[in-house]
Motif scaffolding. Structure first.
Motif, mmCIF file in Angstrom:
data_model
loop_
_atom_site.group_PDB
_atom_site.id
_atom_site.type_symbol
_atom_site.label_atom_id
_atom_site.label_comp_id
_atom_site.label_asym_id
_atom_site.label_seq_id
_atom_site.Cartn_x
_atom_site.Cartn_y
_atom_site.Cartn_z
ATOM 1 N N CYS A 175 -3.023 -6.613 1.920
ATOM 2 C CA CYS A 175 -2.164 -5.440 1.812
ATOM 3 C C CYS A 175 -0.736 -5.747 2.253
ATOM 4 N N GLU A 205 7.151 12.453 4.855
ATOM 5 C CA GLU A 205 7.626 13.231 3.710
ATOM 6 C C GLU A 205 8.866 14.053 4.074
ATOM 7 N N MET A 232 8.857 3.724 0.671
ATOM 8 C CA MET A 232 7.405 3.665 0.881
ATOM 9 C C MET A 232 7.127 2.882 2.163
ATOM 10 N N MET A 235 7.777 -4.116 -1.450
ATOM 11 C CA MET A 235 7.338 -2.859 -2.041
ATOM 12 C C MET A 235 7.297 -1.759 -0.994
ATOM 13 N N LEU A 248 2.494 -6.370 0.248
ATOM 14 C CA LEU A 248 3.447 -5.328 -0.126
ATOM 15 C C LEU A 248 4.730 -5.450 0.678
ATOM 16 N N GLY A 257 6.521 -8.594 -0.533
ATOM 17 C CA GLY A 257 6.979 -8.316 -1.891
ATOM 18 C C GLY A 257 8.005 -7.203 -1.959
ATOM 19 N N GLU A 295 1.989 11.207 7.433
ATOM 20 C CA GLU A 295 2.439 11.756 6.149
ATOM 21 C C GLU A 295 3.449 12.882 6.348
ATOM 22 N N ARG A 349 7.022 7.951 1.282
ATOM 23 C CA ARG A 349 5.628 8.071 0.864
ATOM 24 C C ARG A 349 4.806 6.995 1.563
ATOM 25 N N ILE A 350 3.500 7.247 1.631
ATOM 26 C CA ILE A 350 2.595 6.376 2.370
ATOM 27 C C ILE A 350 1.619 5.685 1.443
ATOM 28 N N LEU A 351 1.487 4.380 1.590
ATOM 29 C CA LEU A 351 0.348 3.675 1.010
ATOM 30 C C LEU A 351 -0.602 3.343 2.140
ATOM 31 N N LEU A 352 -1.910 3.448 1.864
ATOM 32 C CA LEU A 352 -2.900 3.222 2.916
ATOM 33 C C LEU A 352 -3.730 1.996 2.596
ATOM 34 N N LEU A 403 3.610 1.252 4.505
ATOM 35 C CA LEU A 403 2.186 0.935 4.466
ATOM 36 C C LEU A 403 1.552 1.347 5.793
#
Lengths: 327, 327
Positions: B106, B85, B60, B114, B109, B112, B81, B90-93, B62
């Motif tokens: 944000c 992909e 992932m 993530m 993440l 952490g 994206e 995958r993308i978190l926005l 960000l």
């Protein structure tokens, strides 16, 4: 975590920081001062820190948006953000486009305890699968709903809104009303089509023509209207189920020198900014975008804050028909 | 983590799942079958799981977007994206609107673990603070850059693009060119203003008028042009630094029955869909939105995949001037 950073900088234990944040009387004045200085130096908000400590919350939620390129979705997100920030929460977004694999990846944030709850805008067809992944975690479905589902939702009544548009068009003498719809895996698309068909039936109109746009964008709206006008019998009114599609319709009609609304009236759906600046300006169903987002967050927060299970609800917010030059 | 779920369902150890995913020959056929059945039942992608196991990556990233309501940003996100992909990411926005507190939340993440890296679109004025938070983690700045920064970036040359527009307007006989700009905390806004001023100077034009729109939306563009036309001397051309502003300008001029481009020419910036459907259609600088997003992800992946520190680079991608009816 922030509390540990503060403890380190202040040269005290995490427990001392926690006591300061919770305003406990058992902290030495000198230590309290050190902690407050560290909080200031690190630019944290003591209230939020205290809340997170008390509740073991993250102060973050995940909003899974069906299409960030759709201005309607962006307006709903603004509403979610506004209410969330009032309550000390931040938003992470995922542009799912109702793709289950994308949703699944982002929902790792929920199982990983990085977010306290989730707001989705996914297609109704995805709800059963999402239910499997999300389970009993705080969850609100937004701008799309399943009345039979146990997931709380906020939306408008798409059927009655669409029926109302048909009534308005008939009142101005229109008899051949066409619909430009989009992806039927969404309940809102199904409901607007239902409202359209019900409206035709109630007025005894024989003409019925539905075109499905490939995307929710201007160029797909333009393409749809050009293909519609190739039919033997032309419509005298077009309802597009999104303002961006309707703006494309207006552009296509302008290029063909069709008089709007005299030859063909056009009505959109959503009430986003583009409806005000097309030539002619666009009649539309105004959705309460920001309010939908705000209420979705409020319902979510109730679930997050409650110690017992919260009754799931389906809120339908009021819509408005805005009559402009195009109808 | 997913591997543990699979192990539980299959009734084998995590090590066995790992060996199956890495295609190790030392797994009993019966266990391999159990694991594959569990992967299927849980609907996971074996390739991604294997990669994550090998690399201890999250898969992932960000993306911190400056304004999700801006169609330019949405187009860049589509590019991020697409490339992500392709590479199993995958993308978190996060919709930062260049608000440092939002960005800070944000970016938890990243600390952490993530997400494996971050793409930002924040204003240049925020870069020093972001640098403090992000440190040496994989990071690419997108559609906005600081040539003196050590953060890699992908953008276009805003100065030369704007100068080119001035040249084109002068070629058609325009002499009083006004600029509608936006928030100067962004480098792109500063650079487009610089290109405008340089262009005027090179052609020895005396007229110079700059208005700052409050928001990057249609209605702010309309408001800006109405205020501009109240001045004693009217412009004969208007350059707006975004297509949504320019679409609002066109709407304002249409309402005042100003002939476009005869009385006043209009040019936008971005090359998003709206430029094709205004009446008249809008001349604009086409930015390679998707390519900017794709390249930003590629640069980020190089940093994520590299075991040593990667040289930071500033990529400027080519732009195109699209001449339509409005100029």
């Amino acid at each position: 975590m922030s509390v540990q950073k503060i403890a380190k900088l202040a040269g005290v234990s995490v427990a001392t920081v926690s006591r300061v944040l919770n305003d406990s009387p058992s902290v030495k004045a000198v230590n309290k001062e050190k902690v407050l200085a560290a909080i200031k130096a690190l630019n944290y908000q003591p209230n939020l820190l205290a809340r997170q400590l008390r509740t073991s919350r993250t102060g973050m939620i995940l909003a899974m948006v069906s299409n960030i390129a759709n201005p309607f979705c962006a307006a709903v997100v603004k509403g979610i953000e506004r209410e969330a920030e009032k309550n000390g929460y931040r938003i992470l977004l995922c542009n799912t486009e109702s793709d289950l694999e994308r949703s699944r990846s982002c929902l790792q944030l929920l199982s990983g305890k990085m977010v306290d709850g989730v707001i989705t805008m996914d297609a109704i067809s995805e709800l059963p699968e999402l239910q499997n992944i999300i389970g009993d975690a705080p969850w609100v479905q937004c701008a799309e709903y399943d009345p039979d589902s146990s997931v709380s939702s906020v939306s408008i009544d798409d059927i009655s809104a669409t029926e109302f548009v048909i009534d308005q068009l008939v009142k101005t003498g229109k008899k051949r009303i066409a619909l430009i719809n989009h992806d039927l895996s969404y309940q809102y698309a199904q409901h607007r089509e239902l409202g359209y068909l019900d409206g035709l039936k109630r007025h005894g109109l024989a003409y019925c023509e539905i075109i499905y746009a490939d995307e929710l964008d201007y160029l797909s709206g333009k393409e749809a209207v050009l293909s519609l006008l190739k039919n033997a019998q032309r419509p005298d009114a077009i309802l597009a189920i999104s303002d961006v599609l309707a703006a494309g319709v207006i552009n296509g009609l302008n290029e063909l020198n069709v008089a709007i609304p005299e030859d063909i009236a056009v009505v959109g759906f959503d009430g986003i900014d583009i409806s005000q600046i097309t030539t002619p300006s666009l009649s539309t169903i105004q959705q309460p975008c920001k309010e939908i987002g705000e209420m979705a967050f409020s319902l979510l927060l109730q679930q997050i804050d409650s110690t017992s299970s919260v009754k799931r609800v389906h809120h339908l917010l009021p819509w408005t028909f805005i009559k402009r030059q195009s109808s």
